[in-house]
Scaffold this active site. Structure first.
Site, PDB file in Angstrom:
ATOM      1  CG  ASN A 216       7.041   1.727  -3.898  1.00  0.00           C
ATOM      2  OD1 ASN A 216       6.218   3.145  -5.305  1.00  0.00           O
ATOM      3  ND2 ASN A 216       7.853   1.355  -5.361  1.00  0.00           N
ATOM      4  CE  LYS A 295      -2.496 -15.266   5.585  1.00  0.00           C
ATOM      5  NZ  LYS A 295      -3.796 -15.732   6.438  1.00  0.00           N
TER       6      LYS A 295
END
Ligand code: CTP
Length: 410
Positions: A216, A295
């Site tokens: 955030n 990934k």
């Protein structure tokens, strides 16, 4: 940290002794005067070999003193007058020889005379050692430092790093900014002396795979300002920080973490041995239920991946539920209905105090305004509801906290 007038009205005697770090003292004078202080420079003969009184006079805007026989003072006692006028005496750089002199109470030139003759109640003595690492680590110097500390002298640094002599190690004078901040800290009211304070700050980062994650916009600035303000107020401070690129406030113990779970694992045992817990971290409420070891590749996939989320532990609520919890202060970052949400969180987390702020308006910014909410009442901080920089707010909050701690039953 700032150009604000944090030293407004303070009169600082800056003493220079022999050392190559004298060149940094020129910058220090600029920083101190910019912060509002008046600076009276005193130089030893050895300091004059490194930098001239002309430079220091021009920067400080005041005549520099170099001799105890200086007859400019009407009473011919510069060593008495200079100490009486001072709010603090800072020796930067402080050579090994000068520290030895201070430790033994010798006073054979103006600067050491002024230090010895100063009124100790009103003019604290701070020293910023600067010397070769062998000189610093020598038992004689360490003995002198211990003596000076026992006498109430504040020792700033030294720092570690490359030295003018070509060696690397302890003994560098702290940078001018750090010395200015130390002086500012010195003058803060010591309302939390002897208290232990644990602070969480910043966002958390919840990995999805080795290169992506959920986080955030929390910058950590408010939490770092609180850690600094608590330390300045005399507390022993531990700061548990999520991933942010902010410098550690001087004198603060810092533990870096990445995820909410890591923060929980560090905070829970630490909370049991701290008197106050201030939770400013914007902890991610959820994390991916599973983390990919590799990934996640786009190649060959026609549909976007979806993630199952699982809830993170509520660190503040867990600390508040400890058998003997510290005094818990929560932060409520809201986008609307600040008071209502803050009151609800206070009850839900069973904490005595919560500080509300409007998240989107404050994340990453230097200014903020806060709402202090307890079970009975609420009021803005600053009291007039205006905006203030985060460090000023943090200092106001420390006063508020100290008042509340003092009212707790023993
Ligand atoms: N907090 C915490 N651990 C969590 C979530 C929040 O310690 N997992 C703390 C924060 O540091 C803050 C307070 O709880 O002091 C409130 O955080 P906030 O995110 O505003 O509240 P939430 O409980 O997450 O509620 P909501 O997301 O519904 O606003």
């Amino acid at each position: 940290m700032s150009d604000r007038n944090e030293l407004q009205g303070r009169h600082i005697v800056l003493g220079l002794t022999g050392g190559i770090a004298c060149y940094k003292s020129a910058e220090l004078v600029r920083l101190l005067t910019k912060a509002g202080a008046t600076v009276q420079v005193i130089m030893t003969e050895a300091a004059e070999a490194f930098i001239t009184p002309v430079t220091m006079q021009a920067l400080s805007g005041r005549l520099v003193y170099t001799s105890q026989w200086d007859a400019r003072a009407a009473n011919n006692m510069p060593h008495i007058n200079l100490g009486r006028e001072a709010d603090a005496i800072l020796i930067a750089p402080a050579s090994a020889d000068f520290l030895a002199k201070l430790a033994t109470g010798r006073a054979d030139e103006l600067l050491s005379l002024t230090c010895l003759a100063r009124p100790r109640e009103s003019a604290a003595l701070l020293v910023a050692p600067a010397m070769n690492r062998e000189m610093w680590s020598h038992p004689a110097t360490q003995r002198n430092i211990a003596t000076l500390q026992a006498d109430g002298t504040v020792v700033l640094g030294p720092g570690c790093g490359d030295q003018a002599c070509g060696e690397t190690g302890d003994g560098r004078m702290l940078e001018p900014e750090a010395l200015r901040d130390a002086l500012v800290a010195h003058f803060q009211p010591k309302v939390l002396t002897g208290r232990t304070v644990l602070v969480t700050a910043g966002p958390t980062f919840e990995p999805i795979d080795p290169v992506r994650g959920i986080t955030n916009h929390s910058s950590g600035k408010m939490g770092f300002a609180i850690a600094r303000a608590a330390q300045e107020a005399g507390a022993d401070v531990t700061l548990v920080a999520g991933p942010v690129h902010l410098p550690t406030p001087a004198g603060v113990r810092r533990i870096d973490v990445m995820t909410a779970q890591q923060m929980y694992d560090v905070v829970l045992p630490a909370a049991a041995v701290h008197e106050v817990f201030i939770a400013t971290a914007a902890v991610a409420d959820w994390r991916p239920a599973s983390q990919s070891d590799q990934k996640i590749k786009k190649e060959g996939k026609k549909v976007a991946p979806t993630f199952e989320l699982t809830e993170n532990p509520d660190i503040l609520a867990a600390v508040a539920a400890l058998p003997r919890p510290p005094y818990c202060v929560g932060f409520a970052a809201e986008s609307e209905h600040l008071l209502m949400h803050a009151q609800a969180k206070l009850q839900r987390k069973r904490i005595p105090l919560i500080i509300g702020n409007l998240g989107p308006a404050t994340f990453g910014r230097d200014d903020n305004s806060l709402l202090v909410v307890d079970a009975q009442s609420h009021h803005p901080l600053p009291a007039d509801g205006s905006q203030a920089d985060k460090l000023s707010l943090a200092r106001l909050l420390m006063q508020e906290l100290a008042d509340r701690l003092a009212r707790l039953p023993a």
